[in-house]
Design an enzyme around this catalytic site. Sequence first.
Site, mmCIF file in Angstrom:
data_model
loop_
_atom_site.group_PDB
_atom_site.id
_atom_site.type_symbol
_atom_site.label_atom_id
_atom_site.label_comp_id
_atom_site.label_asym_id
_atom_site.label_seq_id
_atom_site.Cartn_x
_atom_site.Cartn_y
_atom_site.Cartn_z
ATOM 1 N N ASP A 247 38.640 39.775 32.130
ATOM 2 C CA ASP A 247 38.767 40.274 33.635
ATOM 3 C C ASP A 247 40.278 40.360 33.960
ATOM 4 O O ASP A 247 41.301 39.899 33.226
ATOM 5 C CB ASP A 247 38.041 39.218 34.351
ATOM 6 C CG ASP A 247 37.817 39.553 35.565
ATOM 7 O OD1 ASP A 247 38.317 40.674 36.282
ATOM 8 O OD2 ASP A 247 36.747 38.897 36.466
HETATM 9 C C1 BGC Z 1 36.634 41.334 38.905
HETATM 10 C C2 BGC Z 1 36.021 42.114 37.942
HETATM 11 C C3 BGC Z 1 36.481 43.511 38.180
HETATM 12 C C4 BGC Z 1 38.057 43.739 37.967
HETATM 13 C C5 BGC Z 1 38.687 45.203 38.240
HETATM 14 C C6 BGC Z 1 38.060 41.487 38.994
HETATM 15 O O1 BGC Z 1 38.961 41.041 39.549
HETATM 16 O O2 BGC Z 1 36.576 40.037 38.908
HETATM 17 O O3 BGC Z 1 34.544 42.302 38.350
HETATM 18 O O4 BGC Z 1 35.699 44.585 37.303
HETATM 19 O O5 BGC Z 1 38.468 42.966 39.134
HETATM 20 O O6 BGC Z 1 38.664 45.653 39.404
#
Ligand code: BGC
Length: 725
Positions: A247
């Site tokens: 993440d």
């Molecule tokens: C979120 C993810 C997401 C990623 C890209 C993160 O902050 O937790 O679920 O896919 O950002 O936007």
Amino acid sequence: MNLLRALLFPVLTGGLLANEPALYQNPQAGLELRVEDLLKRLTLEEKVGLLYGSFKSGGVERLGIPPLKLSDGPVGIRSSIKTTALPCTLSLSATWDVAAARIYGDILSKEMLALKQNVLFGPGIDLMRDPTCGRNFEYMGEDPFLVSTLAVNYIQAVQANGVAACVKHLVANDTDHRRHSTSSNMNERTLREAHLLAFEMAARDGHVWSMMSGNNLFNGLYVAENAHVQQNILKGELGFDGVLLTDWRGAYDPIDTANGGTDMTMGLAAYVYSDGRFLQAVKNGIISRSLLDDKVRRVIRLYVRCGVLDPSRAAGAIDTTAHRDQARRLAIEGTVLLKNDRAILPLDVSRLRHVLVTGPASDRVPLGHGSGFVNSTLRITPLAGLKAALGDRITFDHVKWEITGPEKISAWRSETGLGTPPSIANLEAAARGADVVVFFATDEPHGENDDMADIDLPSGQNEAIRALAAVNPNIIVVLLTGQPVTINSWVQEVPAVLEAWYAGQATGDALADILIGKSSPGGRLSCTFGKELNDYAARSLGVWPSRLLLDKDPGEAGKTPEDRKRLYAFAADYKEGVFIGYRWFDQQNIEPLFPFGFGLSYTTFAFGDLAVDSSHDALRVTCTVRNTGNREGSEVVQVYIAPPKSSVPRPIRELKGFAKVHLNPGESRQVEIILRPAAIAYYDQTDKLWKAAPGDYQIEIGASSRDIRLKSTIKLAVEKTFARY
Ligand code: BGC
């Protein structure tokens, strides 16, 4: 490919004959041949360069390899170009319909193709441990089997179009408050039976091409560094051959992250593999070449699988008529009819002249915010949907929740808040003159990074509903919420309640179809509707919210590499073990308001002729369902197993199979459901295998987890074990 690149292509790529593409560029060549061919052409620096990124990652210009393009999100593509906002995946899970999951995945992947994207960050498959998690709307409810089954179908449909699915967030990332410093702590049985199961099935049955680790820790180690979960279980034991990426803030130390099984570091965490430390560690032999190559192979496999190395891909399409229609149909199938006294629904339109439409969601389309937000092509509000369906025949009085200031829409959320409630006197006066009152309720806007303090309806809604119900008994409440909400203070006073979740761009049209009976609501609850928040397991055990381990709350994890430290500051202790959701309510004998699996229809169904064939490894369950009413509608046949006593406590019953059937009045159908051989088993954490104790297993057919209609018993004479679920 531009002309110059096309001309130079064979030279650049090392094709043997003029115009002959290199093996890795040849779509006809086998996957592993292409992977090995490209791997051997890469320099060390190029290899490392493939292992980090953001929404655009890697690529090797020298070899004509474009970057990989990755996109949110699970409920519609997040893009500056407007796309289809589907009903949220919590709504999808309430369809209990594998065909719906396939349609859902198909729409997303076609829009990904049209936007020239390769990897879709979805589906979100963490379990709903507590209703206040801000991201429950983009997950799929509380039952590991239901989540797994729908996720597998969603993934297969996405990947059938050459787009990679990326399940997230590995594992038990089920609170967003301080997610960067919270450790989900549980025993191995709870991991295997509950929180990891959907990831396991995504790999084994869905053959998912990638997974995203959460920002959280698991048993004290960041998931991205957690070799037990990532390297040993997923890659080792389950043979997952795809990419594990982090993440956006999920990693810190290059060596621990590399050894922990992570292949790509992403977003704000990209620096972990990109700032030179990773490369140096490979050069020093601290990270072995074979570990590096394993990661690079996986990433190349992803490039090949989603067509990045091919000269062309399917074109895809955004916002087609089919997508619009399907978004509407999916919302209908995911809407749950919770209550319908006096059969007040569907509305008898021929007898209506005057309808009061009110509630803060009456003139808006609630969506969750964060990376699961979608800036959609359409947004049909409930009022607009009703007017489009009936505006020529019926007068609508609209009493609104006044919003001051224009709505702003970003890539992350739509800014308004719920607005100011009208005066109770105004509402009462309007309700007195109406044949029917339809109240569209919604919850506190929430989403990523934003858990809720409780699940009460804010902004005076409970008071308003009670006041309206007191002056007009023909009141219908439609909930547009991202999880269950507490409605105990008025539910006995209103004849009808629908739960439509965040129903996506077609909210208004879908709800109009349901309210006037053009379609029957098709949903069943994928999460328990408790009477109060404290009825849910983690609350009742005092382990939600998480426990602060330090003497003060450290706040948000820093954004820059210098600010960012590995921090284990909160412990989320999964004291309830495998007793999540209805398993807890059943074990503790707590009466839910509406149980898991529950949902009414405009028609009625009868079940019969249960037969269980246990002569093979997998149990084969058959029964018949008949539509006994006078409207079309869908029923969900739910198969639960109630196990005998064993050496470990087991849930009273667990969902192990289901099938959705759509039937016309009087029509009946035989349904066959094949259960997995290990459906009867629990995970024995000492022996590290699945076990079923000898004894009587009840195979139950239910219309919900609390409405068992048919039963049959199978006897197990001796203990049975299974290597896998
Ligand atoms: C979120 C993810 C997401 C990623 C890209 C993160 O902050 O937790 O679920 O896919 O950002 O936007």
